[in-house]
Design a protein around this motif. Structure first.
Motif, mmCIF file in Angstrom:
data_model
loop_
_atom_site.group_PDB
_atom_site.id
_atom_site.type_symbol
_atom_site.label_atom_id
_atom_site.label_comp_id
_atom_site.label_asym_id
_atom_site.label_seq_id
_atom_site.Cartn_x
_atom_site.Cartn_y
_atom_site.Cartn_z
ATOM 1 N N SER A 68 0.778 -1.370 -0.004
ATOM 2 C CA SER A 68 0.189 -0.001 -0.013
ATOM 3 C C SER A 68 0.518 1.704 -0.262
ATOM 4 O O SER A 68 2.121 1.058 0.598
ATOM 5 C CB SER A 68 -1.078 0.037 0.787
ATOM 6 N N GLU A 83 -1.469 7.063 -9.433
ATOM 7 C CA GLU A 83 -2.108 5.042 -8.846
ATOM 8 C C GLU A 83 -0.166 4.406 -8.842
ATOM 9 O O GLU A 83 0.700 4.788 -9.329
ATOM 10 C CB GLU A 83 -2.489 4.514 -10.158
ATOM 11 N N SER A 85 1.842 0.201 -7.687
ATOM 12 C CA SER A 85 1.126 -1.044 -7.023
ATOM 13 C C SER A 85 1.933 -1.880 -7.644
ATOM 14 O O SER A 85 3.313 -1.697 -7.783
ATOM 15 C CB SER A 85 -0.049 -1.437 -7.707
ATOM 16 N N SER A 87 2.879 -5.804 -6.511
ATOM 17 C CA SER A 87 2.756 -7.953 -5.869
ATOM 18 C C SER A 87 3.530 -8.470 -6.294
ATOM 19 O O SER A 87 4.261 -8.495 -7.216
ATOM 20 C CB SER A 87 1.079 -7.420 -6.790
ATOM 21 N N PRO A 185 1.526 -2.219 -15.166
ATOM 22 C CA PRO A 185 1.227 -3.630 -14.832
ATOM 23 C C PRO A 185 2.735 -4.730 -15.548
ATOM 24 O O PRO A 185 1.837 -4.738 -16.662
ATOM 25 C CB PRO A 185 0.164 -3.734 -13.922
#
Length: 233
Positions: A68, A83, A85, A87, A185
């Motif tokens: 986060s 934005e 991210s 992962s 991504p």
């Protein structure tokens, strides 16, 4: 803040948390930190063990933190992040081989980033079995330190921009021109960390605040990130 955020992510994940360079910490310092972040025993009478909240009734280890982030910019900072991210969670590091994470980012910066830019890191690690995060101090240039040369740090941590930067046509070296970038991504390769990296810095749950300043000391931007790292043999 695409370049600063890219720089922060690369430095935090690759340089500062030890994904690229070995960390020259002495044995005494390393042992002290391993003891500080050792899992408390359930019967311990220490203040940490007594006051910390276990995550379940059996005192099971904490589950990984999902990645986060949030901005901690001051009004008027010439940066914006909309934005970001990373992962999967946890991010897996290896002593012997490269590992991949998926990174995306949408951000912008309205000024050029040149030599003279500095940055500071505040890194906290969660004490095992608790909800308590403790600050990692600055040791031999690693940890919660202030770095006077962002450009030089990037050159040291990443002499050649990896595939993620090349795919999105983003430079990882100064100077950075003002611009807006949207990076969907895609794979970000993390090199093997080797045997010299202390496990307490490469394995655990971390909170990292990165603040960048221009050559006159004015804040360029600030970002807070939370992530879990797991170190494989």
């Amino acid at each position: 803040m695409v370049h600063l955020t890219s720089a922060a992510l690369a430095v935090v994940m690759a340089g500062i948390l030890g994904c690229v360079v070995a960390i020259p910490i002495g044995t005494q310092q390393r042992n002290a930190h391993e003891a500080a972040f050792a899992a408390p025993t359930r019967n311990s009478s220490s203040p940490v063990a007594a006051s910390s909240a276990l995550l379940d009734k059996q005192g099971a280890p904490n589950p990984p933190l999902p990645f986060s982030w949030k901005t901690c910019n001051q009004p008027g900072d010439p940066t914006s992040i909309t934005e970001m991210s990373v992962s999967p969670s946890p991010v897996t590091l290896s002593k012997t081989g490269d590992r991949e994470v998926t990174v995306s980012m949408t951000a912008g910066i309205t000024v050029d980033i040149t030599n003279g830019t500095s940055f500071s890191l505040l890194i906290k690690k969660r004490v095992p079995f608790t909800t308590t995060f403790e600050k990692i101090p600055c040791l031999d240039g690693y940890g919660s330190c202030t770095y006077p040369d962002l450009c030089g740090s990037l050159n040291d941590a990443m002499p050649t921009c990896n595939d993620w930067f090349q795919k999105h046509k983003i430079s990882c070296h100064c100077p950075f021109a003002a611009q807006t970038i949207s990076a969907p991504p895609s794979a970000f390769s993390i090199p093997a960390v080797g045997d010299k990296l202390p496990s307490w810095l490469a394995d655990g749950d971390f909170q990292v605040t990165v603040t960048a300043l221009d050559g006159q000391g004015a804040e360029l931007g600030c970002v807070f990130m939370q992530m879990s790292l797991r170190l494989e043999a």
